[in-house]
Design a protein around this motif. Structure first.
Motif, PDB file in Angstrom:
ATOM      1  N   ALA A  25       0.848  -1.184   0.000  1.00 12.36           N
ATOM      2  CA  ALA A  25       0.000   0.000   0.000  1.00 12.36           C
ATOM      3  C   ALA A  25       0.887   1.238   0.000  1.00 12.36           C
ATOM      4  N   PRO A  26       0.376   2.373  -0.466  1.00 14.79           N
ATOM      5  CA  PRO A  26       1.181   3.605  -0.439  1.00 14.79           C
ATOM      6  C   PRO A  26       1.665   3.924   0.967  1.00 14.79           C
ATOM      7  N   LEU A  27       2.834   4.497   1.045  1.00 14.22           N
ATOM      8  CA  LEU A  27       3.423   4.885   2.322  1.00 14.22           C
ATOM      9  C   LEU A  27       2.562   5.964   2.978  1.00 14.22           C
ATOM     10  N   THR A  28       2.350   5.852   4.283  1.00 12.60           N
ATOM     11  CA  THR A  28       1.594   6.848   5.041  1.00 12.60           C
ATOM     12  C   THR A  28       2.376   7.230   6.291  1.00 12.60           C
ATOM     13  N   ARG A 102      12.172  -0.646  -2.846  1.00 10.39           N
ATOM     14  CA  ARG A 102      11.383   0.544  -3.148  1.00 10.39           C
ATOM     15  C   ARG A 102      10.281   0.839  -2.121  1.00 10.39           C
ATOM     16  N   PRO A 103       9.489  -0.140  -1.650  1.00  8.03           N
ATOM     17  CA  PRO A 103       8.430   0.184  -0.683  1.00  8.03           C
ATOM     18  C   PRO A 103       8.942   0.743   0.635  1.00  8.03           C
ATOM     19  N   GLN A 126       9.729   7.223  -9.421  1.00  8.58           N
ATOM     20  CA  GLN A 126       9.285   5.872  -9.757  1.00  8.58           C
ATOM     21  C   GLN A 126      10.042   4.795  -8.983  1.00  8.58           C
ATOM     22  N   ASP A 127      11.151   5.153  -8.337  1.00 10.67           N
ATOM     23  CA  ASP A 127      11.991   4.167  -7.675  1.00 10.67           C
ATOM     24  C   ASP A 127      12.015   4.285  -6.158  1.00 10.67           C
ATOM     25  N   VAL A 128      11.221   5.178  -5.579  1.00  7.01           N
ATOM     26  CA  VAL A 128      11.259   5.392  -4.131  1.00  7.01           C
ATOM     27  C   VAL A 128       9.851   5.484  -3.578  1.00  7.01           C
ATOM     28  N   ALA A 129       9.759   5.372  -2.248  1.00 10.56           N
ATOM     29  CA  ALA A 129       8.459   5.468  -1.587  1.00 10.56           C
ATOM     30  C   ALA A 129       8.177   6.855  -1.042  1.00 10.56           C
ATOM     31  N   GLY A 130       9.238   7.614  -0.788  1.00 16.62           N
ATOM     32  CA  GLY A 130       9.048   8.949  -0.228  1.00 16.62           C
ATOM     33  C   GLY A 130      10.298   9.797  -0.366  1.00 16.62           C
ATOM     34  N   PHE A 131      10.136  11.090  -0.087  1.00 14.49           N
ATOM     35  CA  PHE A 131      11.246  12.034  -0.154  1.00 14.49           C
ATOM     36  C   PHE A 131      11.433  12.702   1.199  1.00 14.49           C
ATOM     37  N   PRO A 170       2.588  12.964  -6.161  1.00 19.74           N
ATOM     38  CA  PRO A 170       1.289  12.307  -6.007  1.00 19.74           C
ATOM     39  C   PRO A 170       1.079  11.894  -4.557  1.00 19.74           C
ATOM     40  N   PRO A 171      -0.158  11.678  -4.133  1.00 17.90           N
ATOM     41  CA  PRO A 171      -0.426  11.404  -2.716  1.00 17.90           C
ATOM     42  C   PRO A 171       0.235  10.141  -2.189  1.00 17.90           C
ATOM     43  N   GLU A 172       0.532   9.176  -3.081  1.00 19.70           N
ATOM     44  CA  GLU A 172       1.162   7.937  -2.604  1.00 19.70           C
ATOM     45  C   GLU A 172       2.648   8.105  -2.301  1.00 19.70           C
ATOM     46  N   ILE A 173       3.222   9.263  -2.619  1.00 15.64           N
ATOM     47  CA  ILE A 173       4.623   9.552  -2.303  1.00 15.64           C
ATOM     48  C   ILE A 173       4.656  10.492  -1.104  1.00 15.64           C
ATOM     49  N   THR A 174       5.292  10.062  -0.039  1.00 13.62           N
ATOM     50  CA  THR A 174       5.332  10.893   1.165  1.00 13.62           C
ATOM     51  C   THR A 174       6.441  11.931   1.083  1.00 13.62           C
ATOM     52  N   VAL A 175       6.294  12.970   1.905  1.00 11.03           N
ATOM     53  CA  VAL A 175       7.308  14.008   2.041  1.00 11.03           C
ATOM     54  C   VAL A 175       7.609  14.156   3.533  1.00 11.03           C
ATOM     55  N   SER A 176       8.884  14.215   3.869  1.00  8.53           N
ATOM     56  CA  SER A 176       9.284  14.348   5.263  1.00  8.53           C
ATOM     57  C   SER A 176      10.485  15.283   5.360  1.00  8.53           C
ATOM     58  N   ALA A 177      10.899  15.565   6.586  1.00  5.38           N
ATOM     59  CA  ALA A 177      12.043  16.447   6.805  1.00  5.38           C
ATOM     60  C   ALA A 177      12.861  15.919   7.962  1.00  5.38           C
ATOM     61  N   LYS A 178      14.168  16.166   7.906  1.00  5.77           N
ATOM     62  CA  LYS A 178      15.071  15.794   8.993  1.00  5.77           C
ATOM     63  C   LYS A 178      15.810  17.052   9.444  1.00  5.77           C
ATOM     64  N   ILE A 179      15.628  17.425  10.692  1.00  8.45           N
ATOM     65  CA  ILE A 179      16.190  18.657  11.221  1.00  8.45           C
ATOM     66  C   ILE A 179      17.110  18.368  12.406  1.00  8.45           C
TER      67      ILE A 179
END
Length: 435
Positions: A25-28, A102-103, A126-131, A170-179
């Motif tokens: 399933a898409p990453l959440t 990839r997942p 296309q090759d990753v689950a999130g950024f 797209p919504p199935e690709i997550t976005v996060s941050a590391k601080i």
């Protein structure tokens, strides 16, 4: 470079070999919770290391920081034998990955420009689950152009990059941050609030300030208030602790003190990628290093990348004697190619190592949680935590005693293993410190 350094492109290949069989399933945001994560590490976060981390219990793995401009000038090629995806620059791969990871793979992006960040993300989505946006690296190769920890003093730019990524992906690709932590808690909470409001799924906090180095103890006690603050915002964002966790057992202490949803491991994983397991391997020179080198060759990982990682590995010794292990260490230090080390790691295929990794991942049954999940812990009351952020319960903190020297070592200092001084290695192969 071996004969498979520039394999056929996916369009001309009859197939992309060894694609994963299971659908995920898409990453959440929930996938960032209740797990141990492999931290983004330049050079040490190579493809073989990420695969072994997944085999031994990492829930998600971060790739090494890749600068936006570097990936924009690459060509994506797929090895028809192994399935490895490589983004080739002019002389070497800038980033490599494999469909089986990839997942679980989070691509860490170095950027100081929203438009360039989006372009770079579209190149590899296309090759990753999130950024993940790197907002914490204090090294000059990251901060010189306003990237990494430099973004901490430019919150408008930081948040504009995250907002642009979230809107473009797209919504199935997550976005996060590391601080990293800011000098004061008030400043940190203000920044955290702005970052969470950009729509990210996860926030990783390295519990050191920009000016602190690895030899200085992480101030994990500050994270509890940040976790509670994010939870009160009610957006379901996961908070991951980073800093001084030594492995599976020690993660219990970290979660008890901080209340973090997950824990990210860097230095300890650099030394032993099996630390995500409740029973990490010992005698690595016998149980791990030969297989790692075989896998590296099979996946066509550049020798200098494999060599660098192999020279970092160290762990507890149980049955082996130090004198028995010195021969392999010396051979690795002096080897200039895979062929130079062949006599010490034969048989030379690496297929068996890869097959075991695939099997371990498939045992997850389409779930991101590893077969042995993290044990539940109760967050410690504040009066049970010392001023230095440690638990007062000695039975809990004693878990970290054997490896304190490892946790406090300066990451940038050349290691000395079994009395061998390891010479510097140039940024070749999957060394991603591209400026």
């Amino acid at each position: 470079m071996s004969r498979r350094s520039h394999p056929s492109s996916p369009d001309s290949s009859p197939r992309e070999a060894k694609r994963q069989k299971l659908e995920y399933a898409p990453l959440t945001a929930d996938d960032y919770k209740n797990g141990l994560m492999l931290a983004p590490m330049v050079r040490s976060g190579a493809l073989p290391t990420r695969l072994y981390a997944l085999k031994h219990g990492a829930k998600l793995v971060w790739g090494p920081e890749t600068v936006d401009k570097a990936i924009l000038h690459t060509t994506r090629v797929v090895d028809p034998v192994t399935g490895v995806v490589a983004y080739h620059g002019k002389s070497k791969p800038i980033f490599t990955c494999h469909p089986v990871e990839r997942p679980f793979l989070i691509y860490q992006l170095g950027s100081a420009d929203p438009a360039l960040a989006v372009q770079a993300a579209k190149m590899v989505q296309q090759d990753v689950a999130g950024f993940d946006l790197n907002c914490g690296c204090p090294k000059p190769f990251s901060t010189h152009a306003g990237m990494g920890a430099a973004l901490l003093s430019n919150p408008d730019l930081l948040c504009s990059i995250l907002t642009a990524l979230r809107e473009a992906m797209p919504p199935e690709i997550t976005v996060s941050a590391k601080i990293r932590l800011l000098p004061s808690q008030e400043e940190t909470l203000k920044l955290v609030e702005r970052i969470v409001d950009t729509g990210i799924s996860c926030l990783t906090v390295h519990c050191r300030t920009r000016n602190m180095r690895m030899r200085e103890k992480a101030t994990i006690g500050r994270l509890r208030e940040i976790v509670e603050f994010v939870e009160r915002m009610g957006k379901g964002v996961a908070v991951i602790e980073n800093g001084d966790c030594l492995g599976y057992e020690d993660s219990k202490r970290v979660r008890q003190v901080t209340g973090a949803h997950s824990v990210m491991i860097a230095t300890a994983a650099e030394a032993n990628p099996t630390c995500f397991s409740p029973t990490p391997l010992k005698d690595l020179e016998m149980t791990f290093v030969p297989g790692y080198i075989r896998l590296g060759k099979y996946l066509n990982n550049h020798w200098t990348s494999t060599k660098f990682c192999a020279t970092q590995f160290q762990g507890a010794h149980d049955k082996a004697r130090r004198s028995d292990l010195k021969t392999l260490r010396e051979a690795i230090v002096h080897a200039k190619s895979y062929e130079d080390i062949e006599a010490h790691v034969a048989p030379w295929t690496g297929e068996q190592e890869f097959a075991e990794i695939v099997e371990a991942i498939e045992k997850r049954g389409g779930q991101r949680a590893p077969p042995i999940p993290l044990e539940d812990v109760v967050v410690a009351p504040l009066d049970a935590i010392q001023d230095n952020g440690e638990l007062k319960d000695v039975t809990t903190t004693e878990l970290m005693v054997p490896s304190l020297e490892l946790a406090n070592k300066e990451a940038t200092s050349p290691p000395s293993l079994l009395g061998l001084e390891i010479p510097p290695i140039s940024n070749s192969g999957e060394a991603i410190a591209v400026q």
